[in-house]
Motif scaffolding. Structure first.
Motif, PDB file in Angstrom:
ATOM      1  N   ALA A  14      -5.709  -8.244   5.449  1.00 30.86           N
ATOM      2  CA  ALA A  14      -5.523  -7.787   4.072  1.00 30.86           C
ATOM      3  C   ALA A  14      -5.160  -6.317   3.999  1.00 30.86           C
ATOM      4  O   ALA A  14      -4.494  -5.870   3.051  1.00 30.86           O
ATOM      5  CB  ALA A  14      -6.799  -8.050   3.270  1.00 30.86           C
ATOM      6  N   ARG A  15      -5.583  -5.534   4.981  1.00 33.87           N
ATOM      7  CA  ARG A  15      -5.320  -4.094   4.979  1.00 33.87           C
ATOM      8  C   ARG A  15      -3.829  -3.789   4.914  1.00 33.87           C
ATOM      9  O   ARG A  15      -3.420  -2.777   4.332  1.00 33.87           O
ATOM     10  CB  ARG A  15      -5.925  -3.462   6.229  1.00 33.87           C
ATOM     11  N   PHE A  16      -3.017  -4.636   5.519  1.00 35.23           N
ATOM     12  CA  PHE A  16      -1.561  -4.456   5.535  1.00 35.23           C
ATOM     13  C   PHE A  16      -1.026  -4.273   4.121  1.00 35.23           C
ATOM     14  O   PHE A  16      -0.104  -3.477   3.886  1.00 35.23           O
ATOM     15  CB  PHE A  16      -0.927  -5.677   6.209  1.00 35.23           C
ATOM     16  N   PHE A  17      -1.640  -4.973   3.165  1.00 37.27           N
ATOM     17  CA  PHE A  17      -1.159  -4.946   1.790  1.00 37.27           C
ATOM     18  C   PHE A  17      -1.852  -3.867   0.957  1.00 37.27           C
ATOM     19  O   PHE A  17      -1.201  -3.023   0.351  1.00 37.27           O
ATOM     20  CB  PHE A  17      -1.336  -6.328   1.155  1.00 37.27           C
ATOM     21  N   TYR A  18      -3.195  -3.903   0.891  1.00 27.47           N
ATOM     22  CA  TYR A  18      -3.848  -2.988  -0.047  1.00 27.47           C
ATOM     23  C   TYR A  18      -3.729  -1.535   0.395  1.00 27.47           C
ATOM     24  O   TYR A  18      -3.649  -0.627  -0.441  1.00 27.47           O
ATOM     25  CB  TYR A  18      -5.288  -3.397  -0.346  1.00 27.47           C
ATOM     26  N   GLU A  19      -3.680  -1.270   1.705  1.00 25.04           N
ATOM     27  CA  GLU A  19      -3.519   0.110   2.144  1.00 25.04           C
ATOM     28  C   GLU A  19      -2.101   0.612   1.891  1.00 25.04           C
ATOM     29  O   GLU A  19      -1.900   1.810   1.633  1.00 25.04           O
ATOM     30  CB  GLU A  19      -3.905   0.251   3.612  1.00 25.04           C
ATOM     31  N   SER A  20      -1.111  -0.272   1.947  1.00 25.57           N
ATOM     32  CA  SER A  20       0.262   0.129   1.621  1.00 25.57           C
ATOM     33  C   SER A  20       0.394   0.459   0.140  1.00 25.57           C
ATOM     34  O   SER A  20       1.035   1.438  -0.246  1.00 25.57           O
ATOM     35  CB  SER A  20       1.236  -0.992   1.996  1.00 25.57           C
ATOM     36  N   ILE A  21      -0.218  -0.369  -0.700  1.00 25.70           N
ATOM     37  CA  ILE A  21      -0.202  -0.099  -2.139  1.00 25.70           C
ATOM     38  C   ILE A  21      -0.893   1.226  -2.440  1.00 25.70           C
ATOM     39  O   ILE A  21      -0.407   2.037  -3.248  1.00 25.70           O
ATOM     40  CB  ILE A  21      -0.891  -1.250  -2.905  1.00 25.70           C
ATOM     41  N   ALA A  22      -2.019   1.490  -1.775  1.00 23.12           N
ATOM     42  CA  ALA A  22      -2.804   2.691  -2.058  1.00 23.12           C
ATOM     43  C   ALA A  22      -2.206   3.955  -1.462  1.00 23.12           C
ATOM     44  O   ALA A  22      -2.618   5.069  -1.842  1.00 23.12           O
ATOM     45  CB  ALA A  22      -4.228   2.505  -1.531  1.00 23.12           C
ATOM     46  N   SER A  23      -1.235   3.812  -0.568  1.00 24.44           N
ATOM     47  CA  SER A  23      -0.644   4.993   0.067  1.00 24.44           C
ATOM     48  C   SER A  23       0.838   5.112  -0.273  1.00 24.44           C
ATOM     49  O   SER A  23       1.214   5.844  -1.192  1.00 24.44           O
ATOM     50  CB  SER A  23      -0.860   4.943   1.579  1.00 24.44           C
ATOM     51  N   THR A  24       1.683   4.371   0.416  1.00 25.11           N
ATOM     52  CA  THR A  24       3.133   4.491   0.254  1.00 25.11           C
ATOM     53  C   THR A  24       3.590   4.220  -1.174  1.00 25.11           C
ATOM     54  O   THR A  24       4.494   4.884  -1.690  1.00 25.11           O
ATOM     55  CB  THR A  24       3.851   3.529   1.216  1.00 25.11           C
ATOM     56  N   TYR A  25       2.947   3.257  -1.842  1.00 25.65           N
ATOM     57  CA  TYR A  25       3.409   2.824  -3.162  1.00 25.65           C
ATOM     58  C   TYR A  25       2.436   3.193  -4.281  1.00 25.65           C
ATOM     59  O   TYR A  25       2.415   2.577  -5.338  1.00 25.65           O
ATOM     60  CB  TYR A  25       3.671   1.313  -3.139  1.00 25.65           C
ATOM     61  N   SER A  26       1.641   4.242  -4.045  1.00 26.26           N
ATOM     62  CA  SER A  26       0.611   4.612  -5.019  1.00 26.26           C
ATOM     63  C   SER A  26       1.182   5.142  -6.327  1.00 26.26           C
ATOM     64  O   SER A  26       0.507   5.103  -7.354  1.00 26.26           O
ATOM     65  CB  SER A  26      -0.329   5.651  -4.403  1.00 26.26           C
ATOM     66  N   GLU A  27       2.407   5.626  -6.308  1.00 28.43           N
ATOM     67  CA  GLU A  27       3.007   6.146  -7.533  1.00 28.43           C
ATOM     68  C   GLU A  27       3.399   5.038  -8.501  1.00 28.43           C
ATOM     69  O   GLU A  27       3.485   5.252  -9.712  1.00 28.43           O
ATOM     70  CB  GLU A  27       4.240   6.992  -7.195  1.00 28.43           C
ATOM     71  N   THR A  28       3.649   3.845  -7.953  1.00 29.44           N
ATOM     72  CA  THR A  28       4.144   2.749  -8.801  1.00 29.44           C
ATOM     73  C   THR A  28       3.232   1.532  -8.829  1.00 29.44           C
ATOM     74  O   THR A  28       3.439   0.625  -9.645  1.00 29.44           O
ATOM     75  CB  THR A  28       5.533   2.292  -8.307  1.00 29.44           C
ATOM     76  N   SER A  29       2.233   1.479  -7.938  1.00 31.51           N
ATOM     77  CA  SER A  29       1.405   0.276  -7.821  1.00 31.51           C
ATOM     78  C   SER A  29      -0.058   0.661  -7.633  1.00 31.51           C
ATOM     79  O   SER A  29      -0.365   1.765  -7.182  1.00 31.51           O
ATOM     80  CB  SER A  29       1.866  -0.575  -6.631  1.00 31.51           C
TER      81      SER A  29
END
Length: 431
Positions: A14-29
């Motif tokens: 699950a980390r693959f998804f929620y950590e990407s949202i919280a880091s790389t895509y934090s401005e939009t997601s």
């Protein structure tokens, strides 16, 4: 306004998804809620979100029997499903029936009945279902698609695909919940779905008939006895043999293994480090299949889960030549190390052998990130700004179904000793 996601199943993958949202895509997601059987695991997610990714406060947590409550209360834009494989269908169908798009880890589900139910629900609701096949995005696999599509080897008539899992990564499927076919569908479904999807993707065709064999030849109690393995402890933790047993995993070796599994045993009931030579294993470690495709291509496929190196050899034979791809991957254990090392390439070569001409090597530009840059490319398609893609690598519900149906048919062939027709498994003529 940010796009709001909830996630069900918050184990290692699950980390693959929620950590990407919280880091790389934090401005939009943003992650706005999580669901799992273990409060300990969900607390770990919130620890990551608040301490590492600067979320102002923990997100709401829900147990598995509160999944619909989570949807009703939080009203997300989309649902991410990364639970145990056998439960994917429940969360996918429930989400789509409530009007939510879904992003699911592979495999989409594990058997024909659940596949049919998902396809029927998608047709009824019209919701979008994305299946995350990161191998499509790996540069070497994308290049094979480009070459085949360009006609450089003509019509592809046969493929040989050999996948090797070594005794570090391969053994891990026999320690975890995957060892029970009722949970995972076995390696023909859980692991090979990646490979069968690649073939469908490369040749733009769909499976028609499957014949397969499969055996448990290396792991399991019977093989321990035959090979003189004396390990009789039910699990590796506190066995006293972690240091001298090459099949052991140390659940204290990383924060993720400790927090997501060892410390979560009390409220999840899940033991992450069962002995690979115990009795309860119901999946195969040696698999072979012959697949006929609707456009006439023949695939010979094998997977072995106890090899000395990790990776694959694939050969595509056409009426104008031959493509040979060899990839050696960095072996890894889920949650046992750095994410960026998962599927990292140690060596690779891609050769084209045209008829009546000199063979040549095809250069491949690798990018940073897992699977030669494939993982970041997939995440950009899901959470970022998707770019026009002539290869059409984004995978939907039909891609998810057709990839697992090859493995489902293979399982049925092993059980019956007969070839299995895909059309007899699921009604996809109108899908």
């Amino acid at each position: 306004m940010k796009k709001r996601y909830v996630q069900v199943g918050v184990g290692g993958r699950a980390r693959f998804f929620y950590e990407s949202i919280a880091s790389t895509y934090s401005e939009t997601s943003e992650i706005v809620g999580v669901c799992d059987i273990s409060q300990t695991r969900m607390d770990f997610v919130n620890k990551k979100l608040t301490q590492t990714y600067d979320y102002e406060k923990p997100v709401p947590t829900y147990f598995e029997n509160q999944f619909t409550d989570m949807l009703d209360e939080l009203k997300p834009d989309a649902v991410i499903v990364t639970s145990v494989d056998r439960t994917h269908d429940h969360y996918i169908i429930t989400s789509m029936e409530k009007g939510y798009d879904v992003i699911t880890e592979k495999p989409m589900t594990i058997d024909a009945e659940k596949t049919q139910a998902i396809l029927d629900c998608q047709e009824k609701t019209g919701q979008k279902l994305t299946v995350t096949f990161n191998y499509r995005y790996a540069p070497h696999n994308s290049k094979v698609k480009e070459l085949v599509s360009s006609g450089v080897i003509g019509n592809v008539h046969s493929i040989h695909f050999e996948w090797l899992l070594n005794t570090k990564h391969g053994a891990d499927y026999f320690r975890r919940w995957h060892r029970n076919k009722l949970n995972s569908g076995g390696l023909f479904v859980h692991k090979s779905t990646h490979h069968f999807d690649l073939v469908n993707f490369w040749i733009n065709s769909t499976p028609k008939e499957v014949f397969a064999y499969g055996d448990l030849n290396f792991y399991g109690r019977a093989n321990a006895d035959k090979r003189g393995v004396k390990s009789r402890y039910p699990r590796y933790y506190e066995s006293g043999h972690i240091e001298d047993d090459p099949f052991a995993i140390d659940l204290t070796s990383t924060e993720e293994l400790r927090e997501l599994y060892l410390n979560a045993e009390a409220d999840s009931g899940y033991i992450r480090d069962r002995n690979v030579f115990s009795d309860e294993i119901s999946i195969e470690d040696t698999l072979g299949a012959l697949v006929k495709y609707n456009r006439g291509t023949i695939l010979t496929y094998s997977l072995n889960a106890y090899m000395p190196w990790e990776g694959f050899n694939v050969v595509l034979n056409g009426d104008k030549g031959r493509i040979e791809l060899k990839v050696v991957e960095n072996s890894y254990i889920n949650s046992g190390g750095k994410k960026e090392n998962e599927g990292a390439l140690e060596d690779f070569s891609l050769m084209v052998f045209p008829l009546f001409e000199e063979p040549y090597e095809v250069p491949i530009k690798m990018e940073s990130g897992g699977h030669g840059g494939g993982d970041p490319a997939l995440l950009e398609d899901i959470f970022g700004e998707p770019k026009e893609d002539p290869l059409n690598r984004a995978a939907g519900h039909m891609d998810g179904a057709l990839s697992i149906l090859t493995g489902i048919a293979a399982n049925k062939s092993i059980a019956s000793g007969r070839p299995i027709q895909i059309k007899d498994l699921v009604d996809i003529k109108n899908k």
